[in-house]
Write an enzyme that holds these catalytic residues in place. Structure first.
Site, PDB file in Angstrom:
ATOM      1  CB  ALA A   1     -16.702 -56.182 -24.333  1.00  0.00           C
TER       2      ALA A   1
ATOM      3  CD1 TRP B   1     -20.115 -74.515 -35.525  1.00  0.00           C
ATOM      4  CD2 TRP B   1     -18.328 -75.842 -35.351  1.00  0.00           C
ATOM      5  NE1 TRP B   1     -19.006 -73.717 -35.539  1.00  0.00           N
ATOM      6  CE2 TRP B   1     -17.896 -74.500 -35.419  1.00  0.00           C
ATOM      7  CE3 TRP B   1     -17.379 -76.842 -35.213  1.00  0.00           C
ATOM      8  CZ2 TRP B   1     -16.548 -74.149 -35.387  1.00  0.00           C
ATOM      9  CZ3 TRP B   1     -16.041 -76.494 -35.167  1.00  0.00           C
ATOM     10  CH2 TRP B   1     -15.630 -75.162 -35.269  1.00  0.00           C
TER      11      TRP B   1
ATOM     12  CG  ASP C   1     -34.374 -62.726 -17.275  1.00  0.00           C
ATOM     13  OD1 ASP C   1     -33.222 -62.707 -16.789  1.00  0.00           O
ATOM     14  OD2 ASP C   1     -35.408 -62.847 -16.586  1.00  0.00           O
TER      15      ASP C   1
ATOM     16  NE  ARG D   1     -18.506 -38.268 -38.104  1.00  0.00           N
ATOM     17  CZ  ARG D   1     -19.484 -37.829 -37.361  1.00  0.00           C
ATOM     18  NH1 ARG D   1     -19.443 -36.619 -36.887  1.00  0.00           N
ATOM     19  NH2 ARG D   1     -20.501 -38.601 -37.075  1.00  0.00           N
TER      20      ARG D   1
ATOM     21  CG  PHE E   1     -16.483 -59.943 -24.956  1.00  0.00           C
ATOM     22  CD1 PHE E   1     -17.157 -59.891 -26.161  1.00  0.00           C
ATOM     23  CD2 PHE E   1     -15.180 -59.463 -24.894  1.00  0.00           C
ATOM     24  CE1 PHE E   1     -16.543 -59.373 -27.301  1.00  0.00           C
ATOM     25  CE2 PHE E   1     -14.567 -58.953 -26.024  1.00  0.00           C
ATOM     26  CZ  PHE E   1     -15.243 -58.898 -27.225  1.00  0.00           C
TER      27      PHE E   1
ATOM     28  CG  LEU F   1     -18.185 -80.507 -38.157  1.00  0.00           C
ATOM     29  CD1 LEU F   1     -17.504 -80.116 -36.866  1.00  0.00           C
ATOM     30  CD2 LEU F   1     -17.178 -80.700 -39.284  1.00  0.00           C
TER      31      LEU F   1
ATOM     32  CD  GLU G   1     -26.091 -58.500 -18.665  1.00  0.00           C
ATOM     33  OE1 GLU G   1     -24.865 -58.375 -18.426  1.00  0.00           O
ATOM     34  OE2 GLU G   1     -26.656 -59.602 -18.716  1.00  0.00           O
TER      35      GLU G   1
ATOM     36  CE1 TYR H   1     -36.011 -58.557 -11.129  1.00  0.00           C
ATOM     37  CE2 TYR H   1     -38.094 -57.906 -10.132  1.00  0.00           C
ATOM     38  CZ  TYR H   1     -37.380 -58.625 -11.075  1.00  0.00           C
ATOM     39  OH  TYR H   1     -38.057 -59.426 -11.962  1.00  0.00           O
TER      40      TYR H   1
ATOM     41  CD  GLU I   1     -22.072 -62.131 -23.632  1.00  0.00           C
ATOM     42  OE1 GLU I   1     -22.285 -61.438 -22.607  1.00  0.00           O
ATOM     43  OE2 GLU I   1     -22.622 -63.213 -23.843  1.00  0.00           O
TER      44      GLU I   1
END
Length: 126
Positions: A29, A117, A100, A14, A36, A121, A81, A91, A74
């Site tokens: 993707a 970051w 959105d 599995r 992506f 940094l 989507e 729509y 993502e």
């Protein structure tokens, strides 16, 4: 998905099937989602940089982990989507809102990358 007879521990077979399905999702993707691909390419460039610039394992994990969160979101956004597009191109306000919000989640995690970051940094520069 639940097992037929309950939520029993999964055996090696599995686990291998789940890994195969995950690999198929990553391949899909890569093939169908330009965002992506861009985020993976940025990760490939920036992850070694994070390993070099991070002065401790915690800094390295924060810098790399924040980028992995963007990639994971993502994937989730692309799944949202795809499900919406499955039902047709017309729509609908709720479909637009869901798309959105998925995009906003990716954006929030991108801001998290900049924050991680930057906080790691920028003190070294100033």
């Amino acid at each position: 998905m639940a097992d037929q007879i309950g939520h029993l521990p999964r055996g090696p077979g599995r686990i291998l099937k789940a890994a195969k399905w995950s690999w198929q999702g990553l391949c899909a993707a890569w093939m169908h989602e330009s965002s992506f691909r861009l985020e993976v390419c940025l990760f490939v460039v920036l992850a070694p940089l994070a390993l070099w610039l991070g002065q401790s394992p915690v800094e390295q994990v924060l810098m790399i982990g924040s980028m992995l969160l963007v990639i994971a979101m993502e994937l989730a956004n692309s799944a949202i989507e795809a499900v919406i597009e499955r039902y047709g191109p017309e729509y609908h306000v709720l479909a637009g809102r869901a798309k959105d919000m998925g995009s906003a989640a990716v954006f929030v995690l991108m801001m998290n990358v900049l924050l991680c970051w930057g906080l790691i940094l920028l003190p070294r520069v100033f």
